[in-house]
Scaffold this motif. Sequence first.
Motif, PDB file in Angstrom:
ATOM      1  N   ALA A  32       0.827  -1.209   0.000  1.00 31.90           N
ATOM      2  CA  ALA A  32       0.000   0.000   0.000  1.00 31.90           C
ATOM      3  C   ALA A  32       0.860   1.258   0.000  1.00 31.90           C
ATOM      4  O   ALA A  32       0.597   2.212  -0.739  1.00 31.90           O
ATOM      5  CB  ALA A  32      -0.945  -0.011   1.204  1.00 31.90           C
ATOM      6  N   TRP A  33       1.906   1.257   0.818  1.00 33.92           N
ATOM      7  CA  TRP A  33       2.765   2.440   0.937  1.00 33.92           C
ATOM      8  C   TRP A  33       3.562   2.683  -0.340  1.00 33.92           C
ATOM      9  O   TRP A  33       3.656   3.818  -0.811  1.00 33.92           O
ATOM     10  CB  TRP A  33       3.702   2.282   2.128  1.00 33.92           C
ATOM     11  N   VAL A  34       4.118   1.630  -0.916  1.00 32.53           N
ATOM     12  CA  VAL A  34       4.918   1.787  -2.129  1.00 32.53           C
ATOM     13  C   VAL A  34       4.046   2.267  -3.290  1.00 32.53           C
ATOM     14  O   VAL A  34       4.485   3.084  -4.096  1.00 32.53           O
ATOM     15  CB  VAL A  34       5.638   0.461  -2.484  1.00 32.53           C
ATOM     16  N   LEU A  35       2.826   1.808  -3.347  1.00 33.99           N
ATOM     17  CA  LEU A  35       1.950   2.159  -4.459  1.00 33.99           C
ATOM     18  C   LEU A  35       1.186   3.464  -4.232  1.00 33.99           C
ATOM     19  O   LEU A  35       0.557   3.974  -5.153  1.00 33.99           O
ATOM     20  CB  LEU A  35       0.974   1.015  -4.732  1.00 33.99           C
ATOM     21  N   ALA A  36       1.257   4.010  -3.025  1.00 34.49           N
ATOM     22  CA  ALA A  36       0.552   5.254  -2.701  1.00 34.49           C
ATOM     23  C   ALA A  36       1.484   6.451  -2.839  1.00 34.49           C
ATOM     24  O   ALA A  36       2.708   6.306  -2.883  1.00 34.49           O
ATOM     25  CB  ALA A  36       0.006   5.176  -1.279  1.00 34.49           C
ATOM     26  N   ASP A  37       0.875   7.620  -2.847  1.00 34.72           N
ATOM     27  CA  ASP A  37       1.661   8.856  -2.935  1.00 34.72           C
ATOM     28  C   ASP A  37       2.230   9.280  -1.588  1.00 34.72           C
ATOM     29  O   ASP A  37       3.167  10.062  -1.533  1.00 34.72           O
ATOM     30  CB  ASP A  37       0.799   9.990  -3.490  1.00 34.72           C
ATOM     31  N   SER A  38       1.638   8.768  -0.504  1.00 38.77           N
ATOM     32  CA  SER A  38       2.095   9.170   0.831  1.00 38.77           C
ATOM     33  C   SER A  38       1.717   8.105   1.852  1.00 38.77           C
ATOM     34  O   SER A  38       0.908   7.212   1.570  1.00 38.77           O
ATOM     35  CB  SER A  38       1.432  10.494   1.236  1.00 38.77           C
ATOM     36  N   LYS A  39       2.300   8.239   3.038  1.00 37.53           N
ATOM     37  CA  LYS A  39       1.929   7.329   4.124  1.00 37.53           C
ATOM     38  C   LYS A  39       0.467   7.534   4.507  1.00 37.53           C
ATOM     39  O   LYS A  39      -0.233   6.581   4.830  1.00 37.53           O
ATOM     40  CB  LYS A  39       2.839   7.537   5.333  1.00 37.53           C
ATOM     41  N   GLN A  40       0.009   8.786   4.455  1.00 44.75           N
ATOM     42  CA  GLN A  40      -1.388   9.069   4.793  1.00 44.75           C
ATOM     43  C   GLN A  40      -2.344   8.385   3.808  1.00 44.75           C
ATOM     44  O   GLN A  40      -3.354   7.823   4.215  1.00 44.75           O
ATOM     45  CB  GLN A  40      -1.651  10.576   4.814  1.00 44.75           C
ATOM     46  N   ALA A  41      -2.013   8.411   2.523  1.00 43.00           N
ATOM     47  CA  ALA A  41      -2.850   7.750   1.522  1.00 43.00           C
ATOM     48  C   ALA A  41      -2.864   6.241   1.738  1.00 43.00           C
ATOM     49  O   ALA A  41      -3.921   5.594   1.647  1.00 43.00           O
ATOM     50  CB  ALA A  41      -2.356   8.076   0.118  1.00 43.00           C
ATOM     51  N   ALA A  42      -1.701   5.676   2.046  1.00 45.15           N
ATOM     52  CA  ALA A  42      -1.634   4.239   2.340  1.00 45.15           C
ATOM     53  C   ALA A  42      -2.446   3.926   3.581  1.00 45.15           C
ATOM     54  O   ALA A  42      -3.195   2.942   3.611  1.00 45.15           O
ATOM     55  CB  ALA A  42      -0.184   3.809   2.527  1.00 45.15           C
ATOM     56  N   PHE A  47      -7.295   1.731   6.450  1.00 47.85           N
ATOM     57  CA  PHE A  47      -8.068   2.086   7.640  1.00 47.85           C
ATOM     58  C   PHE A  47      -7.225   2.042   8.917  1.00 47.85           C
ATOM     59  O   PHE A  47      -7.659   1.533   9.944  1.00 47.85           O
ATOM     60  CB  PHE A  47      -9.322   1.197   7.779  1.00 47.85           C
ATOM     61  N   ILE A  48      -5.987   2.566   8.790  1.00 49.35           N
ATOM     62  CA  ILE A  48      -5.088   2.676   9.925  1.00 49.35           C
ATOM     63  C   ILE A  48      -4.513   4.088   9.929  1.00 49.35           C
ATOM     64  O   ILE A  48      -4.763   4.861   9.000  1.00 49.35           O
ATOM     65  CB  ILE A  48      -3.949   1.625   9.880  1.00 49.35           C
ATOM     66  N   THR A  49      -3.745   4.430  10.938  1.00 51.79           N
ATOM     67  CA  THR A  49      -3.134   5.763  10.978  1.00 51.79           C
ATOM     68  C   THR A  49      -1.795   5.765  10.245  1.00 51.79           C
ATOM     69  O   THR A  49      -1.179   4.710  10.053  1.00 51.79           O
ATOM     70  CB  THR A  49      -2.898   6.223  12.430  1.00 51.79           C
ATOM     71  N   SER A  50      -1.350   6.947   9.880  1.00 52.32           N
ATOM     72  CA  SER A  50      -0.050   7.044   9.229  1.00 52.32           C
ATOM     73  C   SER A  50       1.069   6.656  10.191  1.00 52.32           C
ATOM     74  O   SER A  50       2.113   6.153   9.764  1.00 52.32           O
ATOM     75  CB  SER A  50       0.181   8.450   8.657  1.00 52.32           C
TER      76      SER A  50
END
Length: 92
Positions: A32-42, A47-50
Amino acid sequence: MNRSAMHTSLVSAPKPCRKPSLSTREVEVLRAWVLADSKQAAASSLFITSATVNTHITRIRGKYADAGRPATTKAALLARAIQDGVINLNDV
C-alpha cells in the motif's frame, strides 16, 4: 600461484540473498505504501493511521537490514520488494 588459481581465489561466489520473513500485514502495508503517494494515503486505504504505517515500515526496514539487505529509502524498499516478489513491476 598460477594465474588461474589467483583469479579463482580473488573472485568469490555471490552471497545468496536472504529474504526477510515479513508478516501478511507487513506485506499489505508495504504494498500500500509503495503504491501510494504518501503514508497518509496508504493509511487511509488500510483504515489505519499514518503512524501505524510508519511503525510497519520501520520494522520492515529493520528486517531487511538484519538480512544484510538494507533499504533506507522508499526506492530501495521498492527494489527489495520487487526482488522478493512482494510487488510485481506491472503493479507499479
